[in-house]
Design an enzyme around this catalytic site. Structure first.
Site, short mmCIF file in Angstrom:
data_model
loop_
_atom_site.label_atom_id
_atom_site.label_comp_id
_atom_site.label_asym_id
_atom_site.label_seq_id
_atom_site.Cartn_x
_atom_site.Cartn_y
_atom_site.Cartn_z
N ASP A 19 60.35 12.53 37.72
CA ASP A 19 59.11 11.74 37.76
C ASP A 19 57.90 12.55 38.21
O ASP A 19 57.16 12.14 39.13
CB ASP A 19 59.28 10.54 38.73
CG ASP A 19 60.54 9.73 38.47
OD1 ASP A 19 60.92 9.58 37.31
OD2 ASP A 19 61.14 9.24 39.45
N GLU A 226 58.29 1.49 31.71
CA GLU A 226 58.00 1.96 33.07
C GLU A 226 57.19 3.26 32.99
O GLU A 226 56.89 3.76 31.90
CB GLU A 226 59.28 2.20 33.88
CG GLU A 226 60.18 3.27 33.30
CD GLU A 226 61.52 3.39 34.03
OE1 GLU A 226 61.82 2.64 34.97
OE2 GLU A 226 62.31 4.28 33.62
O1 FUB Z 1 63.19 7.84 39.62
C1 FUB Z 1 63.47 6.46 39.73
C2 FUB Z 1 62.95 5.73 38.54
O2 FUB Z 1 63.53 6.26 37.35
C3 FUB Z 1 61.47 5.87 38.31
O3 FUB Z 1 60.69 5.11 39.20
C4 FUB Z 1 61.40 5.48 36.89
O4 FUB Z 1 60.19 5.73 36.26
C5 FUB Z 1 62.55 6.27 36.31
O5 FUB Z 1 62.21 7.60 36.04
#
Ligand code: FUB
Length: 327
Positions: A19, A226
């Site tokens: 991320d 997301e």
């Molecule tokens: O790293 C945890 C979660 O996985 C992140 O918040 C999302 O975007 C995904 O990458």
């Protein structure tokens, strides 16, 4: 001799990272990743395998320099309101201060967004005693616009709990919209002058097709899942995001930081591993995509590694789709 970084290779190999939110601060590249833990728990759709406890800040003088790990910048045990799962963070600079925005579960297991401050882009960061009032879900990304207004974009489905906030309050059993109904978008709220609170209630961002019709919830190739990120190019706001279940990084553009955004295409084809999450930054006249995959662990979903590659625009402002393993 210290190891130099190369495109499409892990930036660091001594810890698992994911991320990546990249920024140019003080003339250098600073990267704010999640710090994946090396445990062996099973995956589930709630994302319990992403059990991260702290953040490390990375930096590079430029792309011909080694990547430096500045060590622990913030730990969940030092955040009074948080219980676990320090997921994807971002950072911003304003008021002579660096701000680290991060999601974590509160003591009731509900994802909230917190903020911590430092005088240095490398941290360590001091957290505010409580989460940002009115914040929820995950994956904050902050844009400080040319007029100095700052916007916080956030949200993520499934483990990120965005579906559960459709009525404005947390409904633990709420499901997403019908497949033909407009998909949920990321949320946006302008930040207060001190960058510590929302100036307004977060609003849903609409992502529409070229005819202005909202992308439906069943269109998993194009709908938001997301990892929102917003950057500016030639006077347009570019909202990029993960499509989750179909594993693309997609983007949409607008003349307004709050949208609606018109879907334009894909930035990155699927990488090894379930999640895909990124940031886009300009450095010394070129544009770069920071992203992650699971190559460092041979494909374990929660043991990821941060990478970068150059990102190119076409003359009409569209972005050339990157195939991560075609170099
Ligand atoms: O790293 C945890 C979660 O996985 C992140 O918040 C999302 O975007 C995904 O990458």
């Amino acid at each position: 001799m210290e190891k130099l970084t190369k495109p499409n290779e892990p930036l660091v190999t001594h810890i698992f990272t994911a991320d990546p939110s990249a920024h140019v601060f003080e003339g250098k590249l600073y990267i704010y990743p999640s710090h994946d833990l090396a445990h062996d728990c099973e995956d589930n759709d709630n994302g319990d395998q992403y059990a991260m406890e702290d953040y490390h800040v990375l930096s590079m003088d430029n792309f011909n320099s080694p990547c430096v790990d500045h060590g622990e910048a913030l730990h969940v045990k030092d955040v009074p309101w948080a219980s676990k799962q320090m997921w994807a963070p971002d950072a911003a600079y304003k008021n002579d201060t660096y701000y680290l925005y991060f999601p974590a579960r509160d003591k009731d297991g509900i994802f909230r967004i917190g903020v911590a401050t430092s005088k240095s882009p490398a941290g360590p960061f001091t957290p505010q005693p409580d989460y940002i009032p009115g914040s929820f879900s995950i994956d904050p990304a902050v844009l400080v616009d040319d007029d100095n207004k700052a916007y916080c974009y956030f949200g993520g489905l499934w483990g990120g709990q965005l579906e559960k906030w459709q009525t404005g309050t947390f409904k633990p059993d709420a499901e997403g919209p019908d497949l033909n109904a407009p998909a949920l978008g990321p949320r946006v709220a302008e930040l207060s002058e001190d960058m510590l609170t929302f100036k307004e209630s977060p609003m849903n961002i609409s992502i529409v097709d070229e005819d202005g019709n909202p992308i439906p919830a069943g269109d998993e190739d194009r709908r938001f899942f997301e990892g929102p990120w917003v950057h500016k190019y030639n006077g347009y706001y570019y909202l990029s995001y993960s499509t989750g279940t179909t594993h693309y990084l997609a983007y949409a553009i607008s003349k307004d930081p709050k949208g609606p955004f018109t879907y334009k295409g894909r930035i990155l084809e699927p990488v090894l591993g379930w999640t895909t999450h990124h940031s886009i930054v300009e450095f010394e006249g070129k544009w770069y995509l920071f992203y992650h995959d699971c190559s460092l662990s041979g494909g374990v979903n929660h043991k990821r590694c941060v990478k970068y590659t150059e990102l190119k625009y076409n003359e009409d402002g569209t972005i050339q789709t990157i195939k991560p393993y075609d170099n």
